[in-house]
Write a protein that holds these residues in place. Structure first.
Motif, mmCIF file in Angstrom:
data_model
loop_
_atom_site.group_PDB
_atom_site.id
_atom_site.type_symbol
_atom_site.label_atom_id
_atom_site.label_comp_id
_atom_site.label_asym_id
_atom_site.label_seq_id
_atom_site.Cartn_x
_atom_site.Cartn_y
_atom_site.Cartn_z
ATOM 1 N N PHE A 1 -21.053 -9.887 30.274
ATOM 2 C CA PHE A 1 -21.611 -9.050 29.214
ATOM 3 C C PHE A 1 -22.146 -7.724 29.749
ATOM 4 O O PHE A 1 -22.389 -6.808 28.979
ATOM 5 C CB PHE A 1 -22.754 -9.775 28.492
ATOM 6 C CG PHE A 1 -22.291 -10.859 27.550
ATOM 7 C CD1 PHE A 1 -21.721 -10.538 26.329
ATOM 8 C CD2 PHE A 1 -22.434 -12.196 27.884
ATOM 9 C CE1 PHE A 1 -21.304 -11.530 25.456
ATOM 10 C CE2 PHE A 1 -22.022 -13.188 27.015
ATOM 11 C CZ PHE A 1 -21.455 -12.858 25.796
ATOM 12 N N ILE B 1 -27.567 -6.415 28.699
ATOM 13 C CA ILE B 1 -27.834 -6.717 27.292
ATOM 14 C C ILE B 1 -29.339 -6.640 27.034
ATOM 15 O O ILE B 1 -30.144 -6.854 27.950
ATOM 16 C CB ILE B 1 -27.290 -8.101 26.887
ATOM 17 C CG1 ILE B 1 -27.956 -9.218 27.693
ATOM 18 C CG2 ILE B 1 -25.772 -8.153 27.039
ATOM 19 C CD1 ILE B 1 -27.632 -10.617 27.209
ATOM 20 N N VAL C 1 -26.025 -12.555 21.993
ATOM 21 C CA VAL C 1 -24.704 -11.972 22.237
ATOM 22 C C VAL C 1 -23.679 -13.103 22.197
ATOM 23 O O VAL C 1 -23.973 -14.235 22.573
ATOM 24 C CB VAL C 1 -24.630 -11.225 23.588
ATOM 25 C CG1 VAL C 1 -25.474 -9.969 23.542
ATOM 26 C CG2 VAL C 1 -25.052 -12.105 24.747
#
Length: 124
Positions: A36, A39, A45
């Protein structure tokens, strides 16, 4: 003579067991690890792991188990026929600011009945 019969029986058994395993479904994931990157904390997410069935029998996913309570998984519940595709959607809810790596254990009827998928990133 007994020795030859025993060897022949072992060979026939091996061929029989090998042919029984040949007719199974098999996962082919686009990727097995998703990063990812960075974040924000407190914001869930998600990522969809996409796969296809490259085997000769339908794939049935029985369960997807995350490593912690901060993660959940949703997956295709219907059998995935040979040549068709399915998804496993994983969601991570980051509470603590730190790097993370989480795994999800996929249990199915495939040639490899236990498969592990990973997500990682840094919570800011």
């Amino acid at each position: 003579m007994k020795k030859y019969i025993t060897i022949l029986a072992v060979i026939i058994s091996f061929i029989g067991l090998s042919s029984m395993q040949a007719g199974q479904g098999e996962f082919k994931f686009e990727k097995e690890t998703h990063d990812f990157g960075k974040i924000p904390a407190g914001t869930p997410v998600s990522y969809n792991f996409k796969f296809s069935n490259t085997g000769s029998e339908p794939i049935i996913i029985s369960n997807v188990v995350p490593t912690c309570g901060c993660s959940v998984a949703e997956f295709t519940k219907t059998p995935i026929k040979p040549g068709e595709t399915g998804t496993i959607k994983v969601t991570y809810n980051a509470a603590a600011k730190a790097p993370f790596t989480k795994s999800f254990t996929v249990q199915s009827n495939t040639k490899t009945p236990v498969k592990t998928l990973y997500i990682k990133g840094i919570v800011e």
